[in-house]
Each structure stands twice: as structure tokens, then as C-alpha cells.
Design a protein around this motif. Structure first.
Motif, PDB file in Angstrom:
ATOM      1  N   THR A  59      60.208  82.091 -70.746  1.00 28.65           N
ATOM      2  CA  THR A  59      61.721  82.112 -71.345  1.00 28.65           C
ATOM      3  C   THR A  59      62.414  80.755 -71.242  1.00 28.65           C
ATOM      4  O   THR A  59      62.375  80.215 -70.058  1.00 28.65           O
ATOM      5  CB  THR A  59      62.486  83.204 -70.733  1.00 28.65           C
ATOM      6  OG1 THR A  59      62.050  84.533 -71.175  1.00 28.65           O
ATOM      7  CG2 THR A  59      63.825  83.288 -71.161  1.00 28.65           C
ATOM      8  N   ASN A  89      62.704  81.622 -78.290  1.00 28.57           N
ATOM      9  CA  ASN A  89      62.179  82.682 -77.321  1.00 28.57           C
ATOM     10  C   ASN A  89      61.618  83.516 -78.214  1.00 28.57           C
ATOM     11  O   ASN A  89      60.659  84.487 -77.603  1.00 28.57           O
ATOM     12  CB  ASN A  89      63.513  83.304 -76.541  1.00 28.57           C
ATOM     13  CG  ASN A  89      63.686  82.335 -75.460  1.00 28.57           C
ATOM     14  OD1 ASN A  89      62.959  81.461 -74.785  1.00 28.57           O
ATOM     15  ND2 ASN A  89      65.022  82.177 -74.932  1.00 28.57           N
ATOM     16  N   ALA A 121      64.143  71.639 -73.215  1.00 21.82           N
ATOM     17  CA  ALA A 121      64.736  72.909 -72.439  1.00 21.82           C
ATOM     18  C   ALA A 121      64.013  73.218 -71.054  1.00 21.82           C
ATOM     19  O   ALA A 121      62.922  72.593 -70.961  1.00 21.82           O
ATOM     20  CB  ALA A 121      64.405  74.239 -73.321  1.00 21.82           C
ATOM     21  N   GLU A 140      65.832  78.380 -71.159  1.00 20.63           N
ATOM     22  CA  GLU A 140      67.134  78.057 -70.984  1.00 20.63           C
ATOM     23  C   GLU A 140      67.599  76.814 -70.974  1.00 20.63           C
ATOM     24  O   GLU A 140      66.971  75.652 -70.973  1.00 20.63           O
ATOM     25  CB  GLU A 140      67.477  79.083 -69.614  1.00 20.63           C
ATOM     26  CG  GLU A 140      66.871  78.182 -68.494  1.00 20.63           C
ATOM     27  CD  GLU A 140      67.169  78.918 -67.234  1.00 20.63           C
ATOM     28  OE1 GLU A 140      67.785  79.986 -67.233  1.00 20.63           O
ATOM     29  OE2 GLU A 140      66.850  78.520 -66.098  1.00 20.63           O
ATOM     30  N   ASN A 141      69.031  76.557 -71.156  1.00 18.34           N
ATOM     31  CA  ASN A 141      69.503  75.189 -71.075  1.00 18.34           C
ATOM     32  C   ASN A 141      69.008  74.483 -71.960  1.00 18.34           C
ATOM     33  O   ASN A 141      68.806  73.277 -72.106  1.00 18.34           O
ATOM     34  CB  ASN A 141      69.387  74.490 -69.602  1.00 18.34           C
ATOM     35  CG  ASN A 141      69.970  75.380 -68.546  1.00 18.34           C
ATOM     36  OD1 ASN A 141      70.917  76.197 -68.719  1.00 18.34           O
ATOM     37  ND2 ASN A 141      69.336  75.358 -67.379  1.00 18.34           N
ATOM     38  N   LYS A 159      62.673  79.150 -67.586  1.00 23.68           N
ATOM     39  CA  LYS A 159      63.472  80.039 -66.593  1.00 23.68           C
ATOM     40  C   LYS A 159      62.527  80.516 -65.575  1.00 23.68           C
ATOM     41  O   LYS A 159      61.394  80.644 -65.671  1.00 23.68           O
ATOM     42  CB  LYS A 159      64.018  81.088 -67.496  1.00 23.68           C
ATOM     43  CG  LYS A 159      64.992  82.119 -66.594  1.00 23.68           C
ATOM     44  CD  LYS A 159      65.468  83.309 -67.660  1.00 23.68           C
ATOM     45  CE  LYS A 159      66.516  84.161 -66.787  1.00 23.68           C
ATOM     46  NZ  LYS A 159      67.028  85.163 -67.736  1.00 23.68           N
ATOM     47  N   GLN A 206      67.784  78.546 -79.915  1.00 23.67           N
ATOM     48  CA  GLN A 206      67.397  79.140 -78.526  1.00 23.67           C
ATOM     49  C   GLN A 206      66.882  80.727 -78.820  1.00 23.67           C
ATOM     50  O   GLN A 206      65.659  80.692 -78.446  1.00 23.67           O
ATOM     51  CB  GLN A 206      68.879  79.294 -77.810  1.00 23.67           C
ATOM     52  CG  GLN A 206      68.409  80.095 -76.408  1.00 23.67           C
ATOM     53  CD  GLN A 206      68.186  79.234 -75.356  1.00 23.67           C
ATOM     54  OE1 GLN A 206      68.936  78.412 -74.835  1.00 23.67           O
ATOM     55  NE2 GLN A 206      67.031  79.404 -74.587  1.00 23.67           N
ATOM     56  N   ASP A 207      67.403  81.488 -79.530  1.00 25.39           N
ATOM     57  CA  ASP A 207      66.924  82.904 -79.745  1.00 25.39           C
ATOM     58  C   ASP A 207      65.635  82.866 -80.382  1.00 25.39           C
ATOM     59  O   ASP A 207      64.771  83.500 -80.404  1.00 25.39           O
ATOM     60  CB  ASP A 207      67.866  83.627 -80.415  1.00 25.39           C
ATOM     61  CG  ASP A 207      68.936  84.021 -79.535  1.00 25.39           C
ATOM     62  OD1 ASP A 207      68.949  84.187 -78.102  1.00 25.39           O
ATOM     63  OD2 ASP A 207      70.171  84.657 -80.026  1.00 25.39           O
TER      64      ASP A 207
END
Length: 211
Positions: free
Chosen positions: A124, A116, A150, A126-127, A153, A112-113
């Protein structure tokens, strides 16, 4: 008096801006940008050797160079029949992930990080969900990868799919500068809107290269 100086500065600025566009300044900048990002294929193959050997990659993949804006060197490819893009990123000393993370399972918490941080756009994610894992044989070297999907956002009903892989290669250019040649982690990233992403395009690209 101060107001007059401000008006004069604005007049000079707009006059220079007008002259820049009128005398072809914009075309000049675009030409130089295109010469940098899209040099002849043979020239680009020579200058991308830090990332591996891409001479066997199909001509259906257009190879381009990327400006180093966020501190990471990048090498780009676009599969022309569909427009899907693939980016190879040199992490240099900032190894946010490594090929070993795919074996240990650490990629599950790091992805995830990592996405991004490394993606080209300002969106961005998320999920994030990992939908598959595997390895692909890149001319005798196994490159681990994960597939993911994903949500974007703050954009309702917008989601993406993609593939993230990693391998190590030697930065040959450092040796040319009389510096010790070092191996660094390279990340292969391809991401696109859901239902438009084609994993096989990414895997075929990796298969053709020689890390």
C-alpha cells in the motif's frame, strides 16, 4: 470413527499430492502457465489489439499476457536490459480515472486510490507526490501522464517512483463476439524502487505503440 476418517482423508490427500509432483504435475502446470503468459510474440500482438498496436515496440521489451485475477484485463511488458516492468490495464466499465482527468487536474486527488487499486503487488502506498506531468506522442495521439513518488506503508525507508498514463482504445475483440465494439480507458503503469526507476523506458514504450 470420525478421527479415523479424518486420518484416512489426510493420507489420501498427501498420497495424491505426492503423485501429482512425482509424475510431473508441477512441471505440467508451469508449462501451461508459461504457454499462456508467454506465447510467441506474433500471437500475442494479435490478441492484444484491444490495447493498441504494439508491433513497432522494440524487441528489448518482452511482451507477456497476464491472468485476469482482480477483474481487470492486463497486458504486460518488461524491458529486458534493466528488468523494469510496464503494465497496461483495461478499466472496462470501472473507469476510476480517464484521460480527461489529467487535463482537469482531477488526477491530483484520484491518483492515490487509483494506484492502490491497480498495482500488482499487495503493498500500500502513502505520502504520494506528483513530481511531473506531460504528454507523449504515441504515433499521432497524445497520451497524458504523471510521474510520482510514494512511500511504501509499513516498510521503513522504502519508497517507489513511477509513471501513470491513460488513453482510450476500441475493444476489437467484442466485435468478434458479435457485440458492439466499445472504447474503454487503458492505464499505463510502471513503478519501481526509487533510484532504479527510469521514466524514459516507459515513455519510449508509449511512443512506439499505436493506441
Amino acid at each position: 470413527m470420525g478421527c479415523l476418517k479424518s486420518i484416512i482423508r489426510k493420507i489420501i490427500f498427501f498420497a495424491l499430492l505426492f503423485a501429482f509432483f512425482f509424475f510431473g504435475g508441477c512441471d505440467f502446470v508451469l508449462t501451461k502457465y508459461n504457454e499462456f503468459t508467454c506465447p510467441p510474440r506474433e500471437e500475442l500482438l494479435q490478441k492484444s489489439k484491444d490495447y493498441g498496436d504494439f508491433s513497432a515496440v522494440s524487441s528489448d521489451y518482452r511482451l507477456t499476457r497476464s491472468l485476469n485475477i482482480f477483474g481487470y484485463r492486463k497486458f504486460n511488458s518488461e524491458y529486458m536490459p534493466s528488468g523494469q516492468k510496464i503494465t497496461i490495464i483495461d478499466l472496462n466499465k470501472k473507469e476510476v480515472i480517464t484521460p480527461e482527468d489529467f487535463k482537469t487536474g482531477a488526477i491530483n486527488t484520484k491518483i492515490q486510490d487509483t494506484l492502490n487499486l491497480l498495482k500488482d503487488s499487495l503493498i500500500t502506498l502513502e505520502n504520494l507526490e506528483i513530481t511531473g506531468k506531460g504528454t507523449v506522442n504515441a504515433n499521432g495521439r497524445l497520451v497524458p501522464y504523471v510521474n510520482f513518488k510514494a512511500d511504501v506503508k509499513n516498510v521503513p525507508f522504502k519508497s517507489v517512483e513511477g509513471t501513470l498514463g491513460a488513453y482510450r482504445s476500441t475493444n476489437i475483440s467484442q466485435a468478434r463476439k458479435n457485440k458492439p465494439a466499445v472504447q474503454t480507458t487503458k492505464v499505463v503503469l510502471s513503478m519501481r524502487d526509487c533510484k532504479k526507476y527510469n521514466q524514459q523506458i516507459t515513455l519510449d514504450f508509449i511512443k512506439a505503440m499505436k493506441p
